[in-house]
Design an enzyme around this catalytic site. Structure first.
Site, PDB file in Angstrom:
ATOM      1  N   SER A 129       0.865  -1.184   0.000  1.00  0.00           N
ATOM      2  CA  SER A 129       0.000   0.000   0.000  1.00  0.00           C
ATOM      3  C   SER A 129       0.897   1.228   0.000  1.00  0.00           C
ATOM      4  CB  SER A 129      -0.839  -0.014   1.287  1.00  0.00           C
ATOM      5  OG  SER A 129      -1.460   1.228   1.503  1.00  0.00           O
ATOM      6  N   TYR A 134      -1.831  -0.239  10.574  1.00  0.00           N
ATOM      7  CA  TYR A 134      -1.885  -0.605   9.152  1.00  0.00           C
ATOM      8  C   TYR A 134      -0.543  -0.305   8.469  1.00  0.00           C
ATOM      9  CZ  TYR A 134      -3.787  -0.921   4.389  1.00  0.00           C
ATOM     10  OH  TYR A 134      -4.020  -1.271   3.072  1.00  0.00           O
TER      11      TYR A 134
HETATM   12  N1  LIG Z   1      -8.683  -0.374  -0.867  1.00  0.00           N
HETATM   13  C1  LIG Z   1      -7.597   0.348  -0.726  1.00  0.00           C
HETATM   14  O1  LIG Z   1      -7.651   1.579  -0.754  1.00  0.00           O
HETATM   15  C2  LIG Z   1      -6.259  -0.330  -0.547  1.00  0.00           C
HETATM   16  C3  LIG Z   1      -5.120   0.438  -0.754  1.00  0.00           C
HETATM   17  C4  LIG Z   1      -3.873  -0.164  -0.614  1.00  0.00           C
HETATM   18  C5  LIG Z   1      -3.786  -1.502  -0.299  1.00  0.00           C
HETATM   19  N2  LIG Z   1      -4.911  -2.223  -0.084  1.00  0.00           N
HETATM   20  C6  LIG Z   1      -4.736  -3.655   0.249  1.00  0.00           C
HETATM   21  O2  LIG Z   1      -5.426  -4.447  -0.688  1.00  0.00           O
HETATM   22  C7  LIG Z   1      -5.761  -5.709  -0.105  1.00  0.00           C
HETATM   23  C8  LIG Z   1      -7.220  -6.021  -0.393  1.00  0.00           C
HETATM   24  O3  LIG Z   1      -8.020  -5.061   0.263  1.00  0.00           O
HETATM   25  P1  LIG Z   1      -9.359  -4.467  -0.363  1.00  0.00           P
HETATM   26  O4  LIG Z   1      -9.192  -3.015  -0.413  1.00  0.00           O
HETATM   27  O5  LIG Z   1      -9.737  -5.201  -1.584  1.00  0.00           O
HETATM   28  O6  LIG Z   1     -10.383  -4.745   0.844  1.00  0.00           O
HETATM   29  P2  LIG Z   1     -11.536  -5.817   1.070  1.00  0.00           P
HETATM   30  O7  LIG Z   1     -12.565  -5.705   0.015  1.00  0.00           O
HETATM   31  O8  LIG Z   1     -11.932  -5.662   2.481  1.00  0.00           O
HETATM   32  O9  LIG Z   1     -10.798  -7.209   0.858  1.00  0.00           O
HETATM   33  C9  LIG Z   1      -9.994  -7.786   1.841  1.00  0.00           C
HETATM   34  C10 LIG Z   1     -10.053  -9.280   1.639  1.00  0.00           C
HETATM   35  O10 LIG Z   1      -9.167  -9.897   2.584  1.00  0.00           O
HETATM   36  C11 LIG Z   1      -9.908 -10.899   3.226  1.00  0.00           C
HETATM   37  N3  LIG Z   1      -9.362 -11.231   4.538  1.00  0.00           N
HETATM   38  C12 LIG Z   1      -9.226 -10.449   5.635  1.00  0.00           C
HETATM   39  N4  LIG Z   1      -8.689 -11.166   6.625  1.00  0.00           N
HETATM   40  C13 LIG Z   1      -8.472 -12.422   6.148  1.00  0.00           C
HETATM   41  C14 LIG Z   1      -7.964 -13.624   6.673  1.00  0.00           C
HETATM   42  N5  LIG Z   1      -7.567 -13.715   7.941  1.00  0.00           N
HETATM   43  N6  LIG Z   1      -7.898 -14.712   5.869  1.00  0.00           N
HETATM   44  C15 LIG Z   1      -8.298 -14.650   4.608  1.00  0.00           C
HETATM   45  N7  LIG Z   1      -8.834 -13.570   4.037  1.00  0.00           N
HETATM   46  C16 LIG Z   1      -8.910 -12.466   4.814  1.00  0.00           C
HETATM   47  C17 LIG Z   1     -11.331 -10.384   3.310  1.00  0.00           C
HETATM   48  O11 LIG Z   1     -12.208 -11.450   3.580  1.00  0.00           O
HETATM   49  P3  LIG Z   1     -13.636 -11.232   4.327  1.00  0.00           P
HETATM   50  O12 LIG Z   1     -14.601 -10.901   3.236  1.00  0.00           O
HETATM   51  O13 LIG Z   1     -13.887 -12.551   4.956  1.00  0.00           O
HETATM   52  O14 LIG Z   1     -13.460 -10.114   5.300  1.00  0.00           O
HETATM   53  C18 LIG Z   1     -11.446  -9.844   1.888  1.00  0.00           C
HETATM   54  O15 LIG Z   1     -11.670 -10.889   0.987  1.00  0.00           O
HETATM   55  C19 LIG Z   1      -5.411  -5.579   1.378  1.00  0.00           C
HETATM   56  O16 LIG Z   1      -4.164  -6.190   1.620  1.00  0.00           O
HETATM   57  C20 LIG Z   1      -5.308  -4.077   1.593  1.00  0.00           C
HETATM   58  O17 LIG Z   1      -4.459  -3.747   2.659  1.00  0.00           O
HETATM   59  C21 LIG Z   1      -6.151  -1.680  -0.196  1.00  0.00           C
END
Ligand SMILES: NC(=O)c1ccc[n+]([C@@H]2O[C@H](COP(=O)([O-])OP(=O)(O)OC[C@H]3O[C@@H](n4cnc5c(N)ncnc54)[C@H](OP(=O)(O)O)[C@@H]3O)[C@@H](O)[C@H]2O)c1
Length: 286
Positions: free
Chosen positions: A147, A160
């Site tokens: 990120s 985070y």
């Molecule tokens: N969105 C942003 O602005 C952003 C920016 C930079 C980086 N990121 C990174 O991108 C990645 C994906 O995030 P996202 O934005 O797409 O958010 P998201 O829609 O909340 O997706 C997160 C995913 O991770 C899963 N997860 C959480 N804890 C877990 C565990 N213990 N075991 C297996 N799966 C787990 C969640 O499952 P559940 O549905 O069961 O909760 C969900 O499928 C993350 O690493 C986040 O830090 C996001």
């Protein structure tokens, strides 16, 4: 899986496939011809992915596997399942994560531990369990979802940012460890995109009445909401991941969108104190 697929189709494992980037990455990789193992911690949470895959006629290329990255037994069972079903693993996308926020003085240590457990230790557990199959496959690739918080630590983002800084160090060491096997590691650093992550753990964050950090935290929350709302479509991140998967020689780091890349460059170029003052002023601007 047919004998033909076993011989020629590349195989990817994506963690956190139930929503956000993970769901979109599964679809983009399937569209590019990958056989995709989509890791979800609750099987019922895969419904949206499979509905979208069916609509796009990609369902045959996606297989749901149960994978809570914090559950050691599930992680090792997933590695065995990958070996037994596909016999290879060309691409591991370590995407699963959550965002815990709060001010250092106010946030309980358990919350920090929970954050590191998922974003850091969970990612390590999946990686080390998949490495034997990936080495055996050869020319395989690991993508780590970091990120902009792995480059800059905002106030209120302590847990985070710490977890993503840790992922950056992990990725650098791992990259050199697997280089001799023809494998590479790529780090993706998205800025804020409008996925469900902000409404999950970060959404639980409350500004406490009487807190000495109340004003700053409120400004940070407002800023995060604004940037997530105004940011690009999460599919841009998924398409980038699919492009990286197909590159012959990818770079080590990718940062997007362009505005976020400029912020990362500014941090590299400016003296630290000057950069911190600029960030602080930007956050406090209403
Ligand atoms: N969105 C942003 O602005 C952003 C920016 C930079 C980086 N990121 C990174 O991108 C990645 C994906 O995030 P996202 O934005 O797409 O958010 P998201 O829609 O909340 O997706 C997160 C995913 O991770 C899963 N997860 C959480 N804890 C877990 C565990 N213990 N075991 C297996 N799966 C787990 C969640 O499952 P559940 O549905 O069961 O909760 C969900 O499928 C993350 O690493 C986040 O830090 C996001």
């Amino acid at each position: 899986m047919s004998e033909w697929n076993r011989q020629v189709a590349k195989v990817a494992l994506v963690t956190g496939a139930s929503s956000g980037f993970g769901l979109l990455i599964c679809l983009e990789l399937a569209r590019s011809g990958y056989q995709v193992a989509a890791g979800v911690r609750r099987p019922e949470s895969a419904d949206t992915l499979m509905q979208e895959a069916s609509q796009a006629q990609l369902a045959e290329r996606i297989r749901i596997i149960q994978l809570d990255i914090n559950d050691a037994e599930q992680v090792s069972a997933a590695a065995a399942e990958m070996k037994q079903i596909y016999g290879r693993l060309d691409l591991l996308v370590n995407n699963a994560g959550e965002a815990v926020g709060g001010m250092v003085e106010e946030l309980a240590l358990d919350a920090w531990r929970r954050q590191m457990e998922t974003n850091f230790f969970g990612t390590i557990a999946v990686t080390r369990n998949m490495l034997p199959l990936m080495r055996h496959t050869g020319q395989s690739r690991i993508i780590l979802m970091s990120s902009i918080s792995g480059v800059i630590g905002f106030p209120g983002y302590g847990p985070y940012a710490s977890s993503k800084f840790a992922i950056e160090g992990f990725g650098e060491s791992l990259s050199l460890e697997v280089m001799a096997f023809g494998m590479d590691v790529v780090i993706v650093q998205p800025g804020a995109f409008g996925t469900p992550i902000w409404k999950k753990s970060f959404g639980e964050l409350q500004v406490t009445e009487g807190s000495p950090y109340k004003g700053l935290l409120q400004d940070v929350l407002d800023y995060s909401e604004r940037t997530a709302r105004d940011s690009g479509n999460p599919v841009e991140v998924a398409r980038l991941v699919a492009r990286i998967a197909g590159m012959r020689r990818p770079k080590f780091r990718y940062c997007l969108p362009q505005g976020t890349l400029w912020t990362a460059w500014a941090k590299q170029l400016l003296p630290d104190r000057l950069f911190q003052r600029i960030v602080y002023r930007m956050l406090r601007r209403r």
